[in-house]
Write an enzyme that holds these catalytic residues in place. Structure first.
Site, short mmCIF file in Angstrom:
data_model
loop_
_atom_site.label_atom_id
_atom_site.label_comp_id
_atom_site.label_asym_id
_atom_site.label_seq_id
_atom_site.Cartn_x
_atom_site.Cartn_y
_atom_site.Cartn_z
N TYR A 24 -1.63 0.27 10.74
CA TYR A 24 -1.90 -0.38 9.45
C TYR A 24 -0.69 -0.22 8.51
CZ TYR A 24 -3.67 -0.89 4.68
OH TYR A 24 -3.83 -1.26 3.35
N GLU A 78 0.13 3.62 1.76
CA GLU A 78 0.19 4.02 3.18
C GLU A 78 1.59 3.78 3.75
OE1 GLU A 78 -2.76 6.11 4.40
OE2 GLU A 78 -1.84 5.06 6.08
N SER A 120 0.81 -1.22 0.00
CA SER A 120 0.00 0.00 0.00
C SER A 120 0.85 1.27 0.00
CB SER A 120 -0.87 0.00 1.26
OG SER A 120 -1.41 1.26 1.49
P1 NAP Z 1 -11.45 -4.67 1.84
O1 NAP Z 1 -12.62 -4.31 0.97
O2 NAP Z 1 -11.41 -4.18 3.23
O3 NAP Z 1 -11.37 -6.28 1.86
C1 NAP Z 1 -10.57 -6.94 2.80
C2 NAP Z 1 -10.81 -8.44 2.69
O4 NAP Z 1 -9.99 -9.13 3.66
C3 NAP Z 1 -12.25 -8.88 2.96
O5 NAP Z 1 -12.60 -9.88 2.03
C4 NAP Z 1 -12.17 -9.48 4.36
O6 NAP Z 1 -13.15 -10.47 4.61
C5 NAP Z 1 -10.79 -10.13 4.29
N1 NAP Z 1 -10.23 -10.46 5.60
C6 NAP Z 1 -10.07 -9.64 6.66
N2 NAP Z 1 -9.50 -10.31 7.69
C7 NAP Z 1 -9.30 -11.57 7.27
C8 NAP Z 1 -8.76 -12.74 7.87
N3 NAP Z 1 -8.32 -12.75 9.13
N4 NAP Z 1 -8.68 -13.88 7.13
C9 NAP Z 1 -9.14 -13.92 5.88
N5 NAP Z 1 -9.69 -12.85 5.25
C10 NAP Z 1 -9.77 -11.69 5.94
O7 NAP Z 1 -10.09 -4.23 1.14
P2 NAP Z 1 -9.80 -3.80 -0.38
O8 NAP Z 1 -10.02 -2.34 -0.53
O9 NAP Z 1 -10.45 -4.75 -1.31
O10 NAP Z 1 -8.21 -4.00 -0.43
C11 NAP Z 1 -7.64 -5.26 -0.77
C12 NAP Z 1 -6.21 -5.32 -0.24
O11 NAP Z 1 -5.43 -4.28 -0.83
C13 NAP Z 1 -6.07 -5.12 1.27
O12 NAP Z 1 -4.98 -5.90 1.70
C14 NAP Z 1 -5.74 -3.65 1.41
O13 NAP Z 1 -5.04 -3.42 2.62
C15 NAP Z 1 -4.88 -3.45 0.19
N6 NAP Z 1 -4.85 -2.12 -0.40
C16 NAP Z 1 -6.03 -1.51 -0.72
C17 NAP Z 1 -6.00 -0.27 -1.33
C18 NAP Z 1 -7.27 0.44 -1.72
O14 NAP Z 1 -7.20 1.64 -2.00
N7 NAP Z 1 -8.40 -0.25 -1.80
C19 NAP Z 1 -4.76 0.34 -1.63
C20 NAP Z 1 -3.59 -0.34 -1.30
C21 NAP Z 1 -3.64 -1.58 -0.70
P3 NAP Z 1 -14.63 -10.09 5.21
O15 NAP Z 1 -15.49 -9.82 4.01
O16 NAP Z 1 -14.99 -11.32 5.93
O17 NAP Z 1 -14.47 -8.89 6.09
N1 GDD Z 2 -12.36 7.33 6.27
C1 GDD Z 2 -12.47 8.66 6.39
N2 GDD Z 2 -13.62 9.20 6.90
N3 GDD Z 2 -11.45 9.43 5.97
C2 GDD Z 2 -11.59 10.78 6.06
C3 GDD Z 2 -12.75 11.38 6.58
C4 GDD Z 2 -13.81 10.55 7.04
O1 GDD Z 2 -14.85 10.99 7.51
N4 GDD Z 2 -12.59 12.73 6.52
C5 GDD Z 2 -11.39 12.95 5.99
N5 GDD Z 2 -10.77 11.79 5.72
C6 GDD Z 2 -9.41 11.63 5.17
C7 GDD Z 2 -8.51 10.73 6.02
O2 GDD Z 2 -8.00 11.45 7.14
C8 GDD Z 2 -7.45 10.35 4.99
O3 GDD Z 2 -6.45 11.34 4.94
C9 GDD Z 2 -8.22 10.36 3.65
O4 GDD Z 2 -9.48 10.98 3.91
C10 GDD Z 2 -8.45 8.98 3.05
O5 GDD Z 2 -9.02 8.14 4.02
P1 GDD Z 2 -9.62 6.67 3.66
O6 GDD Z 2 -10.59 6.79 2.55
O7 GDD Z 2 -10.08 6.07 4.93
O8 GDD Z 2 -8.37 5.90 3.03
P2 GDD Z 2 -6.83 5.80 3.49
O9 GDD Z 2 -6.03 6.60 2.52
O10 GDD Z 2 -6.65 6.05 4.92
O11 GDD Z 2 -6.55 4.23 3.27
C11 GDD Z 2 -7.00 3.57 2.08
O12 GDD Z 2 -6.00 3.65 1.09
C12 GDD Z 2 -4.78 2.97 1.41
C13 GDD Z 2 -3.83 3.18 0.23
O13 GDD Z 2 -3.16 4.40 0.38
C14 GDD Z 2 -7.32 2.11 2.47
O14 GDD Z 2 -7.93 1.46 1.38
C15 GDD Z 2 -6.06 1.35 2.83
O15 GDD Z 2 -6.38 -0.04 3.03
C16 GDD Z 2 -5.08 1.50 1.65
O16 GDD Z 2 -3.89 0.79 1.90
#
Ligand code: NAP
Ligand code: GDD
Length: 322
Positions: free
Chosen positions: A147, A125, A123
């Site tokens: 995280y 992050e 990520s």
């Molecule tokens: P998400 O919607 O939160 O999905 C997370 C998945 O992990 C869900 O299917 C959840 O299952 C499963 N899970 C959680 N704990 C588990 C455990 N102990 N054993 C097995 N499965 C488990 O996340 P996403 O946005 O699709 O992201 C996919 C991956 O990419 C994650 O690793 C996230 O950290 C990473 N990532 C995401 C982003 C982004 O912007 N979306 C960016 C960079 C990296 P349940 O349905 O049962 O909760």
């Molecule tokens: N969630 C949330 N809710 N975020 C808020 C809010 C609110 O009400 N208001 C402002 N924000 C700001 C957060 O402080 C952060 O800076 C930004 O919006 C994005 O927050 P999220 O959408 O929660 O995503 P994230 O960037 O913290 O994390 C997501 O992206 C990562 C990749 O950079 C997640 O998907 C992570 O799993 C992923 O790795």
């Protein structure tokens, strides 16, 4: 027919990746953890085309069993505790799943079938308090949340297993990617859903935290192709995926409210509850390595992303109130 296991198939990315791999002719096995309620909403439409198997990143033997039973060519580790604020409330669980879970899965592959190709969902992050702008594969990490710290561990253990055991194990450093399937607690979906509820007269405000944070937001459907391309590479290598553009949460609000003819300033209320103990202020990718070496390019731009999310939530919320 190649076979792939996806952990986290019930999540946003898991559902898009499963669709993508099915279209490529893969047999798709989705690993899910046991829960008292069914969480298959995002894969409901393809449930007959995939195989669901139980396993949990906490549980080593369940992972060994899954790899042994299916002997996949490819494993995509998308499962994680992925919500950043929760990682301060549950830092140990986040470390167990998001960090150590990666080692457990790599161990299962190493012991059962080291020929398996492995993708780790790293990520942006990990860049956290970014030491350079834009961020690329060589940018040092400075995580700002439990995280982010857990993801740094997951990243380095993947690199380490590649170097120690010669596994085809790669890490995709993905910047934020969103979609109508994004969880409601993440800011983009919170905004698109909030806009729809305000437009349809259900509520009159949207409470958010820091509006100045900037992210590189792309469309999740584009990013799963990049994951697959990384596993088709001739040699295992890590890549950054992002758009190269950055926008603030405030800009996301402006565009989303404007899409339905409203002024965000009249509805958005800043609320201290949504601020974080340590913030990631600015993320923006340099995706040039992925573009040059994998031929990967995002197709959906920022405006299109916001519009498609708002349109989808308008439809969803109107169906709910009907
Ligand atoms: P998400 O919607 O939160 O999905 C997370 C998945 O992990 C869900 O299917 C959840 O299952 C499963 N899970 C959680 N704990 C588990 C455990 N102990 N054993 C097995 N499965 C488990 O996340 P996403 O946005 O699709 O992201 C996919 C991956 O990419 C994650 O690793 C996230 O950290 C990473 N990532 C995401 C982003 C982004 O912007 N979306 C960016 C960079 C990296 P349940 O349905 O049962 O909760
Ligand atoms: N969630 C949330 N809710 N975020 C808020 C809010 C609110 O009400 N208001 C402002 N924000 C700001 C957060 O402080 C952060 O800076 C930004 O919006 C994005 O927050 P999220 O959408 O929660 O995503 P994230 O960037 O913290 O994390 C997501 O992206 C990562 C990749 O950079 C997640 O998907 C992570 O799993 C992923 O790795």
């Amino acid at each position: 027919m190649p076979r792939a296991i996806i952990t986290g198939i019930t999540g946003q990315d898991g559902s898009y990746l499963a669709e993508f791999l099915l279209n490529k002719g893969y047999e798709v096995i989705g690993m899910v953890r046991r829960s008292s309620t069914i969480t298959f909403e995002r894969v409901h439409h393809i449930q007959d085309a995939i195989t669901i198997v139980q396993g949990d990143l906490h549980d080593q033997s369940s992972l060994v069993d899954v790899i042994e039973q299916y002997r996949p060519e490819e494993v995509y580790n998308l499962a994680a505790q992925s919500f950043v604020p929760t990682s301060w409330n549950q830092p140990v669980l986040t470390g167990e799943v998001t960090a150590l879970g990666v080692t457990r899965l790599l161990e299962a592959i190493r012991l059962v079938n080291p020929e398996t190709r492995f993708y780790q969902a790293s990520s942006s992050e990990m860049f956290g308090k970014a030491v350079e702008v834009p961020q690329r594969e060589t940018t040092p990490f400075y995580p700002r949340s439990p995280y982010g710290v857990a993801k740094v561990y997951g990243h380095w253990i993947t690199v380490n297993y590649r170097e120690s055991y010669d596994l085809f194990a790669v890490s995709g450093i993905l910047f934020n990617h969103e979609s109508p399937r994004r969880g409601l607690e993440f800011v983009t979906r919170k905004i698109s859903h909030g806009v729809a509820r305000i437009k349809l007269g259900l509520v009159d405000s949207l409470r958010l935290g820091n509006l100045e944070a900037r992210r590189d937001w792309g469309y999740a459907g584009d990013y799963v192709e990049g994951m697959w391309l990384m596993l088709q590479n001739a040699t295992p290598k890590d890549y950054v995926l992002g758009t190269g553009e950055t926008h603030s949460v405030r800009e996301f609000c402006e565009v989303a409210f404007r899409h339905v003819g409203l002024d965000y300033d009249k509805y958005v209320v800043q609320d201290q509850r949504y601020y974080r103990p340590a913030e990631v202020d600015l993320l923006v990718a340099d995706p040039s390595r992925a573009q040059t070496e994998l031929g990967w390019k995002p197709k959906v731009n920022f405006q299109e992303l916001v519009s498609l999310m708002v349109e989808s939530d308008l439809k969803l919320v109107s169906q709910e109130v009907r």
